[in-house]
Scaffold this motif. Structure first.
Motif, mmCIF file in Angstrom:
data_model
loop_
_atom_site.group_PDB
_atom_site.id
_atom_site.type_symbol
_atom_site.label_atom_id
_atom_site.label_comp_id
_atom_site.label_asym_id
_atom_site.label_seq_id
_atom_site.Cartn_x
_atom_site.Cartn_y
_atom_site.Cartn_z
ATOM 1 N N UNK A 241 82.814 7.271 72.562
ATOM 2 C CA UNK A 241 84.185 7.012 72.100
ATOM 3 C C UNK A 241 84.750 8.253 71.404
ATOM 4 N N UNK A 242 83.902 8.855 70.607
ATOM 5 C CA UNK A 242 84.309 10.025 69.848
ATOM 6 C C UNK A 242 84.683 11.179 70.782
ATOM 7 N N UNK A 243 83.892 11.353 71.810
ATOM 8 C CA UNK A 243 84.155 12.431 72.757
ATOM 9 C C UNK A 243 85.426 12.153 73.566
ATOM 10 N N UNK A 244 85.592 10.891 73.967
ATOM 11 C CA UNK A 244 86.814 10.529 74.698
ATOM 12 C C UNK A 244 88.040 10.796 73.821
ATOM 13 N N UNK A 245 87.915 10.445 72.555
ATOM 14 C CA UNK A 245 89.056 10.675 71.674
ATOM 15 C C UNK A 245 89.370 12.159 71.534
ATOM 16 N N UNK A 246 88.331 12.977 71.366
ATOM 17 C CA UNK A 246 88.568 14.426 71.273
ATOM 18 C C UNK A 246 89.394 14.927 72.450
#
Lengths: 225, 225
Positions: free
Chosen positions: A68-73
């Protein structure tokens, strides 16, 4: 349909400001005058991060936090915001100082991306969080729908490697520079070195893998600037 | 006043969950079982950042973005969240695996800080953003009231210097390792080196000063872990 007094940016956003001075401020670069949009950008950046976090959380109930964190970045980075600014035709409505205009400020990705974030901050102040989130959802709907959770976002090491390969440059060199702490709380620092571009970054995390990815992320950002 | 069925953490927070399983999940470390709190932490971290950004924005109408950003870093960092967790007596209510309990997990700052963020995420899901923001405001009211805008938060270079001096260590060494781009978009990379601790970090920004501060920030975080 189209209200004659509506600002073109309001029309593009699908949002009418109750306090039009907030719209003006969001479009005002610090090179033009005060009040400019830097404080609104601070606010808008956090609204964007939170709205996208919520969207991803509910849209992908099975994805772990790291993905999720990577997608958000990917969704909040300058390049994506620049694309949104272009779709909103923000450049022509920015209020820039003469020097910035002459040096191509209307097309500068960083200025455009900052203005998009400032608009989100302005909508938050003009209405509330839910309203800002709604506008963000509309702007990001297609991008989020296009994410295939089965093919997760590329991690920073992969992105960096591909960027270097496309420039015919050698791969980065990762090196453990420090490991501290006891067994359950070890902290690793790993450097990512790209001599050909004089890029040297460091990542620190509680696993070697995460530290490498953090170092790669910084290097990728340095490369993309 | 005190409802007999109220969980002690609900009492401490001043918030009653409509979906008590969200409270349980927020208190569940990944070492215990699934569903654990990592996804809630992702959500809660962004809610906290956004709520604090709004608080600071409205509370300090005259402070520039850079100062607001630094104030927020201080308020959302692990140490502050650890203090909040301690005030809420979270440790005794955490659900941890046996290994974590034995190795002192109930008192580990990172686990406690993550649980606090998870609680914010859980309140967001249980109610909405405004409710989560309200609870965050209550928990942070004294800390924000105690900020004196006339004595701005210490910058990372100063914090790092003081931390090293208190350990009787020499000052860090800053070095420009790269400068790229044209006049209006130059990007500087500066390293911060503390040989005595094997800490080497890099900061990248559009001014030398900001790059130094970014490098110092990373070094300070590495030092504090």
């Amino acid at each position: 349909m189209a209200h004659p007094d509506l600002h073109p940016v309001e029309r593009a956003l699908g949002y009418t400001f109750k306090q039009p001075q907030l719209l003006v401020q969001a479009l005002t670069h610090r090179s033009f005058s005060t009040p400019h949009n830097e404080r609104l950008e601070f606010l808008g950046d956090s609204v964007l991060n939170c709205a996208i976090a919520q969207q991803l959380y509910s849209h992908f109930p099975d994805l772990p936090e790291g993905v999720l964190s990577r997608l958000r970045s990917n969704l909040v980075r300058q390049q994506t915001l620049h694309e949104i600014a272009t779709a909103l035709a923000l450049g022509e409505h920015l209020r820039l100082g003469d020097g910035e205009v002459k040096s191509g400020g209307r097309n500068r990705p960083s200025i455009l991306a900052d203005a998009v974030e400032s608009l989100f901050g302005a909508i938050l102040l003009d209405s509330n969080f839910d309203q800002a989130q709604l506008i963000i959802q509309q702007l990001y709907a297609k991008r989020i729908a296009a994410i295939d959770p089965a093919t997760p976002a590329k991690d920073p090491k992969t992105l960096l490697q591909e960027a270097l390969q496309s420039r015919h440059l050698p791969l980065p060199h990762y090196e453990l520079i420090n490991a501290t702490g006891h067994a359950h709380e070890q902290i690793f620092s790993i450097s990512c070195n790209i001599p050909a571009l004089s890029i040297l970054t460091t990542g620190t995390a509680n696993s070697r893998r995460a530290a490498e990815q953090a170092a790669a992320q910084s290097a990728y950002e340095a490369l993309s600037k």
